[in-house]
Design a protein around this motif. Structure first.
Motif, mmCIF file in Angstrom:
data_model
loop_
_atom_site.group_PDB
_atom_site.id
_atom_site.type_symbol
_atom_site.label_atom_id
_atom_site.label_comp_id
_atom_site.label_asym_id
_atom_site.label_seq_id
_atom_site.Cartn_x
_atom_site.Cartn_y
_atom_site.Cartn_z
ATOM 1 N N ILE A 12 13.895 -1.910 9.837
ATOM 2 C CA ILE A 12 12.891 -2.100 8.786
ATOM 3 C C ILE A 12 11.986 -0.883 8.679
ATOM 4 N N TYR A 13 11.451 -0.418 9.799
ATOM 5 C CA TYR A 13 10.531 0.718 9.757
ATOM 6 C C TYR A 13 11.248 2.008 9.330
ATOM 7 N N ALA A 14 12.517 2.136 9.723
ATOM 8 C CA ALA A 14 13.256 3.356 9.393
ATOM 9 C C ALA A 14 13.634 3.426 7.915
ATOM 10 N N ASN A 15 13.732 2.283 7.252
ATOM 11 C CA ASN A 15 14.241 2.261 5.883
ATOM 12 C C ASN A 15 13.222 1.812 4.844
ATOM 13 N N THR A 16 11.988 1.647 5.262
ATOM 14 C CA THR A 16 10.943 1.237 4.320
ATOM 15 C C THR A 16 10.062 2.432 3.985
ATOM 16 N N LYS A 17 9.992 2.758 2.707
ATOM 17 C CA LYS A 17 9.184 3.880 2.247
ATOM 18 C C LYS A 17 7.840 3.402 1.711
ATOM 19 N N VAL A 18 6.830 4.239 1.912
ATOM 20 C CA VAL A 18 5.491 3.920 1.414
ATOM 21 C C VAL A 18 5.474 4.048 -0.109
ATOM 22 N N LYS A 19 4.715 3.182 -0.748
ATOM 23 C CA LYS A 19 4.594 3.200 -2.207
ATOM 24 C C LYS A 19 3.899 4.486 -2.681
ATOM 25 N N SER A 20 3.993 4.759 -3.969
ATOM 26 C CA SER A 20 3.342 5.931 -4.551
ATOM 27 C C SER A 20 1.832 5.703 -4.675
ATOM 28 N N ILE A 21 1.143 6.745 -5.103
ATOM 29 C CA ILE A 21 -0.326 6.769 -5.088
ATOM 30 C C ILE A 21 -0.873 6.735 -6.514
ATOM 31 N N TYR A 22 -2.016 6.070 -6.667
ATOM 32 C CA TYR A 22 -2.785 6.238 -7.897
ATOM 33 C C TYR A 22 -4.264 6.105 -7.595
ATOM 34 N N ILE A 23 -5.109 6.382 -8.597
ATOM 35 C CA ILE A 23 -6.563 6.396 -8.408
ATOM 36 C C ILE A 23 -7.168 5.166 -9.070
ATOM 37 N N LEU A 24 -8.067 4.509 -8.334
ATOM 38 C CA LEU A 24 -8.725 3.315 -8.855
ATOM 39 C C LEU A 24 -10.236 3.418 -8.664
ATOM 40 N N PRO A 25 -11.011 2.799 -9.543
ATOM 41 C CA PRO A 25 -12.447 2.680 -9.306
ATOM 42 C C PRO A 25 -12.702 1.744 -8.133
ATOM 43 N N ILE A 26 -13.771 1.956 -7.401
ATOM 44 C CA ILE A 26 -13.993 1.193 -6.173
ATOM 45 C C ILE A 26 -14.208 -0.294 -6.441
ATOM 46 N N LEU A 156 -18.400 3.463 0.772
ATOM 47 C CA LEU A 156 -18.095 4.259 -0.418
ATOM 48 C C LEU A 156 -19.287 4.356 -1.357
ATOM 49 N N THR A 157 -19.947 3.220 -1.593
ATOM 50 C CA THR A 157 -21.085 3.243 -2.510
ATOM 51 C C THR A 157 -22.255 4.023 -1.929
ATOM 52 N N SER A 158 -22.401 4.000 -0.606
ATOM 53 C CA SER A 158 -23.505 4.739 0.017
ATOM 54 C C SER A 158 -23.380 6.236 -0.211
ATOM 55 N N GLN A 159 -22.174 6.693 -0.507
ATOM 56 C CA GLN A 159 -21.926 8.116 -0.714
ATOM 57 C C GLN A 159 -21.748 8.473 -2.185
ATOM 58 N N GLY A 160 -21.968 7.503 -3.051
ATOM 59 C CA GLY A 160 -21.828 7.765 -4.478
ATOM 60 C C GLY A 160 -20.397 8.016 -4.902
ATOM 61 N N ILE A 161 -19.436 7.466 -4.138
ATOM 62 C CA ILE A 161 -18.018 7.655 -4.457
ATOM 63 C C ILE A 161 -17.589 6.557 -5.418
ATOM 64 N N SER A 162 -17.074 6.941 -6.574
ATOM 65 C CA SER A 162 -16.747 5.961 -7.612
ATOM 66 C C SER A 162 -15.257 5.666 -7.714
ATOM 67 N N HIS A 163 -14.382 6.607 -7.315
ATOM 68 C CA HIS A 163 -12.944 6.434 -7.411
ATOM 69 C C HIS A 163 -12.278 6.938 -6.131
ATOM 70 N N VAL A 164 -11.191 6.284 -5.728
ATOM 71 C CA VAL A 164 -10.455 6.725 -4.540
ATOM 72 C C VAL A 164 -8.952 6.626 -4.807
ATOM 73 N N LYS A 165 -8.188 7.395 -4.027
ATOM 74 C CA LYS A 165 -6.730 7.322 -4.091
ATOM 75 C C LYS A 165 -6.248 6.209 -3.167
ATOM 76 N N VAL A 166 -5.387 5.354 -3.697
ATOM 77 C CA VAL A 166 -4.833 4.253 -2.915
ATOM 78 C C VAL A 166 -3.327 4.170 -3.151
ATOM 79 N N TYR A 167 -2.644 3.511 -2.222
ATOM 80 C CA TYR A 167 -1.229 3.232 -2.420
ATOM 81 C C TYR A 167 -1.077 2.019 -3.339
ATOM 82 N N LYS A 168 -0.109 2.094 -4.223
ATOM 83 C CA LYS A 168 0.163 0.955 -5.084
ATOM 84 C C LYS A 168 0.598 -0.241 -4.242
ATOM 85 N N LYS A 169 0.280 -1.413 -4.711
ATOM 86 C CA LYS A 169 0.681 -2.618 -3.994
ATOM 87 C C LYS A 169 2.186 -2.822 -4.130
#
Length: 406
Positions: A12-26, A156-169
């Motif tokens: 399972i670990y050898a054949n499972t790839k991580v999803k792609s990335i996109y940016i979302l508001p916090i 995140l809000t304490s640093q004024g960060i509004s958007h972050v990169k996350v892996y798609k579900k």
């Protein structure tokens, strides 16, 4: 190919790839997994501020009566500098004025007209929250692979960060096969059963942070199963139940084979759930689970959960354990690795003694399970066991003392 449970997880670990990335508001990232390190943009606190409602003073004025010359509120930007024999009234969170090195709480002074008498025991830095004592600029506050919970939003809000990169579900498609199965909104005859597996997998995959499609229940024909497979191939993971044993009507693996199904293993030396199959069609992973409800659900917890965590980019993709004591002597039939559901009350694990593969009540009555090796015949009362949680909140039906005491 039959494999051990450990080998199955390695596949399972050898054949499972991580999803792609996109940016979302916090506001929308709760439950997602970060795909980047997050660094602090500024110190927190960003200035020395008062931890109390009180008076900003100099420690060398301890025991003196001093004049109150000004008041500073949270949000003010004071330009005044405190001198000897003076005090400035200050509110919680307000910027500490220049010249002061101590905050005295209101209740610790004696009011004398417009002046106050200070206590003798003044200590430098007392009740002052120093700039950067919580978070220092440029330090990493969240790491890639961290699943985002509510209190991470605070960072995140304490640093004024509004958007972050996350892996798609992960996108998961679920269906079952079997002429005897009906959905819960259909009428069943005395020779039929409700399909409990698919709704359970749907709910559990959602709990694990997936986008889930329920395709339906296929009849026991190659053509119908193939139709369901075709409609699920745009998913990252297909999970099925039923049709993977050796019965005359078990067509699932054959139906998947028409689509170029690459099988990594088709049996696991585990009880219950031996006919569990894992493979891939192009970029879509496939997990075929047995039809018996308890066998299917337990193997979902062990294998489907591992696939989902690995696919989601979660750095904590490996199943963890809790070490605790077992409630009573527990006997196991040796010869195969065995999964046993049970209940953990925060102190002790009580395995369920009646849990055959076709039952549905054990998982509803349990919140954990344990895995024993093929040589294990007995676990004695109070011996230490490793258990794996299926629910992550261990609450109580009555009020309990929450404090650790000496």
């Amino acid at each position: 190919m039959a494999v051990t449970a450990e080998q199955a997880l390695e596949y399972i670990y050898a054949n499972t790839k991580v999803k792609s990335i996109y940016i979302l508001p916090i506001e929308n990232v709760l439950g997602f997994v970060l795909a980047e390190d997050i660094k602090a943009t500024h110190n927190l606190p960003s200035f020395d501020n008062s931890a109390m409602d009180g008076y900003a003073v100099k420690t060398e004025d301890a025991g003196k009566t001093v004049e109150v010359i000004h008041t500073i509120f949270a949000g003010d930007n004071p330009t005044i500098t405190l001198q000897n024999n003076q005090a400035i009234k200050i509110m919680t969170g307000a910027m500490v004025p220049k010249g002061s090195n101590c905050i005295v709480p209101i209740e610790d002074v004696i009011q004398i007209d417009k002046n106050i008498k200070l206590p003798q025991n003044l200590k430098q830095g007392r009740h002052i929250r120093l700039c950067g004592e919580d978070i220092k600029k440029e330090t990493t506050i969240l790491q890639s692979g961290q699943r985002i919970f509510a209190h991470h939003i605070t960072l995140l809000t304490s640093q004024g960060i509004s958007h972050v990169k996350v892996y798609k579900k992960p996108k998961v498609a679920i269906f079952a096969s079997g002429d005897e199965l009906k959905m819960h909104f259909q009428k069943v005859e005395s020779y039929q059963l409700y399909n409990t597996n698919s709704p359970t997998f749907f709910a559990r995959a959602e709990e694990l942070g997936c986008e889930v499609d329920f395709i339906g229940t296929a009849s026991d024909t190659l053509e119908d199963i193939q139709r369901y497979i075709k409609s699920a191939l745009d998913s990252d993971l297909i999970i099925t139940s039923g049709g993977v044993s050796v019965g005359d009507a078990d067509f699932t693996k054959e139906a998947f084979g028409k689509f170029g199904y690459e099988i990594f293993f088709d049996k696991v030396e585990i009880k219950p759930g031996k006919p569990t199959t894992f493979g891939r069609i192009k970029n879509t992973l496939v997990l075929n689970l047995p039809g018996n409800p308890l066998a299917a659900t337990l193997n979902f917890e062990l294998f489907a959960k591992s696939i989902i965590l690995a696919m989601s980019g979660d750095k904590e993709k490996y199943i963890g354990v809790i070490e605790t004591k077992i409630s009573d002597d527990f006997y196991i039939k040796p010869g195969r690795v065995t999964i046993t559901p049970g209940y953990f009350d925060g102190k002790i694990f009580a395995p369920l003694k009646d849990s055959s593969p076709g039952m549905i009540t054990p998982m509803a009555c349990s919140n954990t399970y344990m895995i024993t090796d093929e040589k294990c015949e007995i676990l004695e009362k109070d011996s230490i066991v490793k258990i794996i949680p299926t629910r992550f909140s261990f609450n109580s039906t009555q009020t309990i003392d929450l404090l650790n005491r000496r």
